[in-house]
Enzyme design. Structure first.
Site, mmCIF file in Angstrom:
data_model
loop_
_atom_site.group_PDB
_atom_site.id
_atom_site.type_symbol
_atom_site.label_atom_id
_atom_site.label_comp_id
_atom_site.label_asym_id
_atom_site.label_seq_id
_atom_site.Cartn_x
_atom_site.Cartn_y
_atom_site.Cartn_z
ATOM 1 N N CYS A 121 0.854 -1.184 0.000
ATOM 2 C CA CYS A 121 0.000 0.000 0.000
ATOM 3 C C CYS A 121 0.886 1.229 0.000
ATOM 4 O O CYS A 121 2.093 1.129 0.189
ATOM 5 C CB CYS A 121 -0.922 0.010 1.219
ATOM 6 S SG CYS A 121 -2.325 1.141 1.003
ATOM 7 N N CYS A 123 -0.164 4.188 1.802
ATOM 8 C CA CYS A 123 -0.524 5.157 2.851
ATOM 9 C C CYS A 123 0.565 5.361 3.894
ATOM 10 O O CYS A 123 0.682 6.437 4.458
ATOM 11 C CB CYS A 123 -1.845 4.769 3.510
ATOM 12 S SG CYS A 123 -1.818 3.192 4.371
ATOM 13 N N CYS A 131 -3.867 6.043 0.093
ATOM 14 C CA CYS A 131 -3.356 4.746 -0.350
ATOM 15 C C CYS A 131 -2.929 4.734 -1.812
ATOM 16 O O CYS A 131 -2.506 3.703 -2.339
ATOM 17 C CB CYS A 131 -4.398 3.655 -0.108
ATOM 18 S SG CYS A 131 -4.865 3.532 1.624
ATOM 19 N N LYS A 196 -12.328 -4.771 1.881
ATOM 20 C CA LYS A 196 -11.773 -3.965 2.966
ATOM 21 C C LYS A 196 -12.694 -2.775 3.175
ATOM 22 O O LYS A 196 -12.885 -1.952 2.277
ATOM 23 C CB LYS A 196 -10.368 -3.502 2.596
ATOM 24 C CG LYS A 196 -9.743 -2.602 3.636
ATOM 25 C CD LYS A 196 -8.323 -2.278 3.273
ATOM 26 C CE LYS A 196 -7.704 -1.337 4.279
ATOM 27 N NZ LYS A 196 -6.328 -0.985 3.886
ATOM 28 N N ARG A 206 -3.331 3.283 12.448
ATOM 29 C CA ARG A 206 -2.878 4.532 11.821
ATOM 30 C C ARG A 206 -1.886 5.253 12.719
ATOM 31 O O ARG A 206 -0.999 5.939 12.239
ATOM 32 C CB ARG A 206 -4.079 5.389 11.433
ATOM 33 C CG ARG A 206 -4.843 4.688 10.311
ATOM 34 C CD ARG A 206 -6.035 5.445 9.790
ATOM 35 N NE ARG A 206 -6.742 4.600 8.823
ATOM 36 C CZ ARG A 206 -7.915 4.872 8.300
ATOM 37 N NH1 ARG A 206 -8.523 5.991 8.626
ATOM 38 N NH2 ARG A 206 -8.474 4.043 7.452
ATOM 39 N N GLU A 234 -16.561 -7.980 -5.127
ATOM 40 C CA GLU A 234 -15.135 -7.624 -5.044
ATOM 41 C C GLU A 234 -14.267 -8.877 -5.025
ATOM 42 O O GLU A 234 -13.231 -8.949 -5.696
ATOM 43 C CB GLU A 234 -14.866 -6.801 -3.771
ATOM 44 C CG GLU A 234 -15.268 -5.340 -3.851
ATOM 45 C CD GLU A 234 -14.204 -4.495 -4.566
ATOM 46 O OE1 GLU A 234 -13.255 -5.054 -5.131
ATOM 47 O OE2 GLU A 234 -14.341 -3.258 -4.556
ATOM 48 N N LYS A 249 -11.912 -7.718 5.831
ATOM 49 C CA LYS A 249 -11.292 -6.898 6.869
ATOM 50 C C LYS A 249 -12.180 -5.701 7.172
ATOM 51 O O LYS A 249 -12.616 -5.056 6.218
ATOM 52 C CB LYS A 249 -9.932 -6.428 6.356
ATOM 53 C CG LYS A 249 -9.245 -5.412 7.208
ATOM 54 C CD LYS A 249 -7.992 -4.977 6.553
ATOM 55 C CE LYS A 249 -7.411 -3.875 7.405
ATOM 56 N NZ LYS A 249 -6.349 -3.179 6.732
ATOM 57 N N TYR A 314 -2.926 -9.613 15.723
ATOM 58 C CA TYR A 314 -1.850 -9.177 16.611
ATOM 59 C C TYR A 314 -1.749 -10.080 17.835
ATOM 60 O O TYR A 314 -0.776 -10.037 18.571
ATOM 61 C CB TYR A 314 -2.080 -7.716 17.028
ATOM 62 C CG TYR A 314 -2.183 -6.806 15.825
ATOM 63 C CD1 TYR A 314 -1.038 -6.367 15.162
ATOM 64 C CD2 TYR A 314 -3.431 -6.437 15.301
ATOM 65 C CE1 TYR A 314 -1.128 -5.576 14.026
ATOM 66 C CE2 TYR A 314 -3.526 -5.646 14.170
ATOM 67 C CZ TYR A 314 -2.379 -5.227 13.533
ATOM 68 O OH TYR A 314 -2.474 -4.455 12.393
HETATM 69 C C1 PBG Z 1 -3.458 0.048 4.625
HETATM 70 C C2 PBG Z 1 -3.782 -0.829 5.754
HETATM 71 C C3 PBG Z 1 -4.511 -0.495 6.893
HETATM 72 C C4 PBG Z 1 -4.554 -1.639 7.680
HETATM 73 C C5 PBG Z 1 -3.853 -2.628 7.023
HETATM 74 N N1 PBG Z 1 -3.398 -2.108 5.825
HETATM 75 C C6 PBG Z 1 -5.079 0.787 7.357
HETATM 76 C C7 PBG Z 1 -6.024 1.590 6.610
HETATM 77 O O1 PBG Z 1 -6.589 1.210 5.579
HETATM 78 O O2 PBG Z 1 -6.208 2.694 7.073
HETATM 79 C C8 PBG Z 1 -5.262 -1.732 8.999
HETATM 80 C C9 PBG Z 1 -4.852 -2.835 9.867
HETATM 81 C C10 PBG Z 1 -5.311 -2.714 11.267
HETATM 82 O O3 PBG Z 1 -6.093 -1.822 11.655
HETATM 83 O O4 PBG Z 1 -4.866 -3.550 12.051
HETATM 84 N N2 PBG Z 1 -2.159 -0.114 4.202
#
Ligand code: PBG
Length: 330
Positions: A121, A123, A131, A196, A206, A234, A249, A314
């Protein structure tokens, strides 16, 4: 009359019977451990809203992976936090980018004992925190795909077994598959963040990745929480573009989506038990309000029961430690 010849309690009477009758199981090998690697720090930095999780150095991530492997977790997914962010997010495809360094280091240390997944990604790497590539105030889909191709090839060259695009651009899986194949990297798999959702459950991530958008939000590319048929669409698109695994997710507020996507596709399903879901458990446990071990067991089993084959969480390392003792809990 079925009662009393039908007595479901009979199968609950003894631990061995309960185990025989159990429909859903979970082992350390079902878990993927997300880890953060931060460039330019000397010591691991604890993440406030994710007790027990750190922004790692190259040394500390190697120690963490060693411990994960010791308890049976074989797979990790890496997120990078570069020293400098820029408008393009160039740290994401740099040969000596932090994730690329981490991939090489972990492969060198653990060989094929570890499965290396690279989150793909922008971001974490862009100064604006979105992103993809910006055109004005909007994230430009097709221009972003070119950049994703560069990142995928760079991550694969550094040793990633699996590339996991999480940016929710249309066509991202097809673009990445084409780029990998063009480079002869046909053996690298794609784990697609297919469904997602634009979610408040990503809050702590974040902070961890320093990736909050500097303006606006992600609702123009991440999914609306009210939708499930769209998730099926999707996922089907991603499979058609070459995804080897599709992911839903977050996990807990979207168990029905995991079920629906699983029923509609034939590839393995992953679910991401995200940062906010972890933070809530940790906060309540720290207050003594819940029994963390039992809660984590139920959460992970629930995600599996909904139909996810693999879970990004986690809790992975700690849960794997506990799994041998779970029989006593239930
Ligand atoms: C974007 C990404 C995000 C997460 C995984 N990949 C954050 C977003 O879309 O803002 C979130 C993972 C989490 O909250 O544990 N690269």
């Amino acid at each position: 009359m079925t009662f009393p010849s039908q007595r479901p309690r009979r199968l609950r009477a003894k631990p061995a019977l309960r185990r025989l009758a159990r429909e859903t199981r979970l082992g350390p090998e079902d878990l993927v451990y997300p880890l953060f690697l931060r460039e330019g720090i000397e010591q691991p930095v604890p993440i406030d809203a994710m007790p027990g999780q750190y922004q790692h150095t190259l040394d500390s991530i190697a120690r963490e992976v060693e411990e994960a492997l010791r308890v049976g977790v074989q797979s990790v997914i890496l997120f990078g936090i570069p020293l400098r962010k820029d408008a393009q997010g160039s740290g994401a495809w740099a040969d000596d980018g932090i994730v690329q360094q981490g991939l090489r280091r972990l492969r060198e240390a653990f060989g094929d004992a570890v499965l290396l997944i690279a989150d793909l990604c922008l971001c974490e790497y862009t100064d604006h925190g979105h992103c993809g590539v910006l055109e004005g105030q909007t994230v430009a889909n097709d221009a972003t795909l070119d950049v994703y191709q560069r990142i995928a090839v760079s991550q694969a060259a550094a040793g990633a077994d699996v590339i996991a695009p999480s940016g929710m651009m249309d066509g991202q899986v097809g673009a990445i598959r084409a780029a990998l194949d063009r480079e002869g990297l046909t053996d690298r798999a794609i784990l697609a963040y297919a469904a997602k959702y634009a979610s408040a459950f990503y809050g702590p991530f974040r902070e961890a990745a320093g990736s909050a958008p500097q303006f606006g939000d992600r609702r123009a590319y991440q999914m609306d929480a009210g939708n499930v048929r769209e998730a099926v669409r999707e996922a089907a698109l991603d499979v058609a573009e070459g995804a080897d695994v599709v992911m839903v997710k977050p996990a807990l507020a979207f168990l029905d989506v995991i079920r629906a996507v699983g029923e509609a596709t034939q590839v393995p399903i992953a679910a991401y038990n995200v940062s906010g879901e972890y933070a809530m458990v940790k906060a309540a446990a720290a207050n003594g309000w819940i029994d963390e071990r039992r809660i984590v067991r139920e959460i992970l089993l629930g995600i599996r029961r909904a139909g996810a084959q693999m879970i990004l969480t986690y809790h992975a390392r700690d849960a794997a430690r506990e799994i041998p003792c779970w029989e006593e809990l239930g």
